[in-house]
Design an enzyme around this catalytic site. Structure first.
Site, PDB file in Angstrom:
ATOM      1  N   MET A  41       4.258   2.589   6.213  1.00  0.00           N
ATOM      2  CA  MET A  41       5.154   3.042   7.396  1.00  0.00           C
ATOM      3  C   MET A  41       4.309   3.700   8.308  1.00  0.00           C
ATOM      4  O   MET A  41       4.849   4.389   9.348  1.00  0.00           O
ATOM      5  CB  MET A  41       6.068   4.016   6.910  1.00  0.00           C
ATOM      6  CG  MET A  41       6.999   3.313   5.522  1.00  0.00           C
ATOM      7  SD  MET A  41       8.640   4.116   5.538  1.00  0.00           S
ATOM      8  CE  MET A  41       8.009   5.780   4.740  1.00  0.00           C
ATOM      9  N   ALA A  79       1.257   5.754  10.126  1.00  0.00           N
ATOM     10  CA  ALA A  79       0.542   7.112  10.005  1.00  0.00           C
ATOM     11  C   ALA A  79      -0.498   7.025   8.986  1.00  0.00           C
ATOM     12  O   ALA A  79      -0.699   7.620   8.022  1.00  0.00           O
ATOM     13  CB  ALA A  79       1.472   8.226   9.505  1.00  0.00           C
ATOM     14  N   LEU A  80      -1.484   5.903   9.276  1.00  0.00           N
ATOM     15  CA  LEU A  80      -2.464   5.404   8.251  1.00  0.00           C
ATOM     16  C   LEU A  80      -3.521   6.476   7.743  1.00  0.00           C
ATOM     17  O   LEU A  80      -4.030   7.166   8.861  1.00  0.00           O
ATOM     18  CB  LEU A  80      -3.088   4.132   8.426  1.00  0.00           C
ATOM     19  CG  LEU A  80      -2.282   2.951   8.734  1.00  0.00           C
ATOM     20  CD1 LEU A  80      -2.927   1.604   8.959  1.00  0.00           C
ATOM     21  CD2 LEU A  80      -0.965   2.701   7.469  1.00  0.00           C
ATOM     22  N   HIS A  93      -4.302   4.597   2.419  1.00  0.00           N
ATOM     23  CA  HIS A  93      -3.914   3.056   3.019  1.00  0.00           C
ATOM     24  C   HIS A  93      -5.324   2.241   3.244  1.00  0.00           C
ATOM     25  O   HIS A  93      -5.427   1.022   3.163  1.00  0.00           O
ATOM     26  CB  HIS A  93      -2.969   3.504   4.352  1.00  0.00           C
ATOM     27  CG  HIS A  93      -1.678   3.908   4.353  1.00  0.00           C
ATOM     28  ND1 HIS A  93      -1.672   5.225   4.798  1.00  0.00           N
ATOM     29  CD2 HIS A  93      -0.631   3.676   3.612  1.00  0.00           C
ATOM     30  CE1 HIS A  93      -0.386   5.376   4.553  1.00  0.00           C
ATOM     31  NE2 HIS A  93       0.299   4.564   3.917  1.00  0.00           N
ATOM     32  N   SER A 112      -1.487  11.930   2.208  1.00  0.00           N
ATOM     33  CA  SER A 112      -0.249  11.426   2.381  1.00  0.00           C
ATOM     34  C   SER A 112      -0.125  11.795   3.909  1.00  0.00           C
ATOM     35  O   SER A 112      -0.508  12.428   4.667  1.00  0.00           O
ATOM     36  CB  SER A 112       0.829  12.471   1.686  1.00  0.00           C
ATOM     37  OG  SER A 112       2.090  12.334   2.319  1.00  0.00           O
ATOM     38  N   GLN A 135       7.503   4.435  -7.229  1.00  0.00           N
ATOM     39  CA  GLN A 135       7.658   3.279  -6.207  1.00  0.00           C
ATOM     40  C   GLN A 135       7.223   1.900  -6.868  1.00  0.00           C
ATOM     41  O   GLN A 135       7.731   0.939  -6.773  1.00  0.00           O
ATOM     42  CB  GLN A 135       7.288   3.671  -4.765  1.00  0.00           C
ATOM     43  CG  GLN A 135       7.077   2.382  -3.800  1.00  0.00           C
ATOM     44  CD  GLN A 135       7.038   2.952  -2.776  1.00  0.00           C
ATOM     45  OE1 GLN A 135       7.572   3.266  -1.640  1.00  0.00           O
ATOM     46  NE2 GLN A 135       5.442   2.718  -1.998  1.00  0.00           N
ATOM     47  N   VAL A 161      -5.803   8.163  -3.514  1.00  0.00           N
ATOM     48  CA  VAL A 161      -7.185   8.714  -2.789  1.00  0.00           C
ATOM     49  C   VAL A 161      -7.008  10.164  -2.440  1.00  0.00           C
ATOM     50  O   VAL A 161      -5.613  10.668  -1.848  1.00  0.00           O
ATOM     51  CB  VAL A 161      -7.312   7.921  -1.462  1.00  0.00           C
ATOM     52  CG1 VAL A 161      -8.724   8.490  -0.962  1.00  0.00           C
ATOM     53  CG2 VAL A 161      -7.562   6.349  -1.886  1.00  0.00           C
TER      54      VAL A 161
HETATM   55  O1  PAF Z   1       5.190   3.618   0.605  1.00  0.00           O
HETATM   56  C1  PAF Z   1       5.562   3.245   1.831  1.00  0.00           C
HETATM   57  O2  PAF Z   1       5.082   3.579   2.705  1.00  0.00           O
HETATM   58  C2  PAF Z   1       7.179   2.663   1.842  1.00  0.00           C
HETATM   59  O3  PAF Z   1       7.895   3.052   0.911  1.00  0.00           O
HETATM   60  C3  PAF Z   1       6.843   1.145   1.826  1.00  0.00           C
HETATM   61  C4  PAF Z   1       6.319   0.469   0.540  1.00  0.00           C
HETATM   62  C5  PAF Z   1       6.181   0.759   3.150  1.00  0.00           C
HETATM   63  C6  PAF Z   1       8.303   0.453   2.150  1.00  0.00           C
HETATM   64  O4  PAF Z   1       8.795   1.073   3.205  1.00  0.00           O
END
Ligand code: PAF
Length: 297
Positions: free
Chosen positions: A35, A37-38, A42, A192, A160, A183
């Protein structure tokens, strides 16, 4: 690592066309859904995907359907240009940045729902199962669009990742799911996108979350806790000392999320708490087998 030039794609037909062309040329495809905001968590997923695939697609899509609170969605950090740059540097080949109507056209009326303990406990209990319905729906759509060989998820969102594995198996979506280690900053704070909203004081207070997970894990592995309740109390005590009242602090089976009834095998310790107005989650897995825990030190 081969040098990669990132391509930004905003539409589904373009995305499908690009993947079809790359596949025709023999490429394998790794996929990292985000989503935006790396952060370094990520980037570690993207780097791993880049080390294993010719093409790495990173989706950047803030999915409104998985937010239970409008203000949380509103305040979610957004900086597409910085995200695309960071993704490219980590080895992404394609950034898929659709707008909301590209994913949810006007007549959209479908939903992917996973039911049972996996979605009804922990995050599902606090945020409602609608959060996971929204996540499962968008991930299914993205997997269908990208058609990757492997999709990568972070272990910080342990629930998730379990839910994704469940619907990918149940719906027979032809993709392998990889869950990569959380991480952390050097002081233990799990990375986060939400950490960007913490003040310096809030960040300091938030360190109690990983410390509490560790306190519970230590109590299990050194034998000072003789039951899940006792290990739980060790963690909650650490949070209370920092002035944090958790939404949940739970010790559970790492594959079913059923509450642990005894201290044996591998256990998941998971916590959610709001600190400085920012909702944070984190988790650890621990072996409750004391010989194994000692041998791993
Ligand atoms: O973990 C996330 O950032 C979100 O839940 C995802 C997997 C990109 C789905 O919107």
């Amino acid at each position: 690592m081969t040098e990669r030039i990132v391509q930004t794609i905003r539409t589904v037909p373009q995305m499908r066309g690009e993947i079809a062309a790359r596949r025709a040329a023999g490429a394998t495809v790794g996929f990292v859904p985000t989503m935006g905001a790396l952060h370094a968590g990520h980037l570690a997923l993207i780097e791993r995907a880049a080390s294993e695939h010719d093409v790495v697609v990173v989706s950047i899509f803030i999915n409104p359907a998985q937010f239970d609170r409008a203000d949380d969605l509103e305040r979610y950090p957004r900086d597409e240009a910085a995200d695309v740059k960071a993704a490219a540097a980590a080895g992404a080949t394609i950034c898929f940045t659709p707008n909301v109507t590209e994913i949810y056209p006007q007549d959209f009326a479908s939903s992917v729902q996973v039911r049972g303990t996996l979605t009804e406990t922990l995050e599902g209990q606090e945020r409602g199962v609608g959060h996971f319905d929204g996540m499962a729906t968008v991930v299914t759509i993205l997997l269908n669009i990208v058609g990757a060989d492997v999709a990568y998820f972070g272990a910080k969102d342990a629930q998730q990742a379990l839910v994704v594995r469940r619907f990918v198996t149940d719906l027979q979506i032809p993709v392998e799911i990889v869950t990569a280690e959380t991480v952390r900053d050097r002081d233990g704070l799990a990375l986060s996108s939400r950490n960007a909203r913490l003040s310096a004081g809030g960040r300091e207070q938030a360190l109690a979350i990983s410390a509490a997970l560790q306190a519970a894990a230590n109590a299990i592995s050194n034998g000072s806790a003789d039951s899940p309740e006792a290990a739980n109390a060790a963690g909650i005590e650490r949070l209370r000392a920092a002035g944090i009242a958790p939404e949940y602090f739970a010790i559970a089976d790492p594959s079913t999320l059923e509450p642990a009834r005894q201290l044996s095998g591998t256990l998941l310790i998971a916590c959610a708490a709001t600190v400085d107005g920012v909702r944070l989650i984190d988790n650890l897995t621990v072996s409750a087998n004391r010989e194994a825990a000692t041998a791993n030190c």
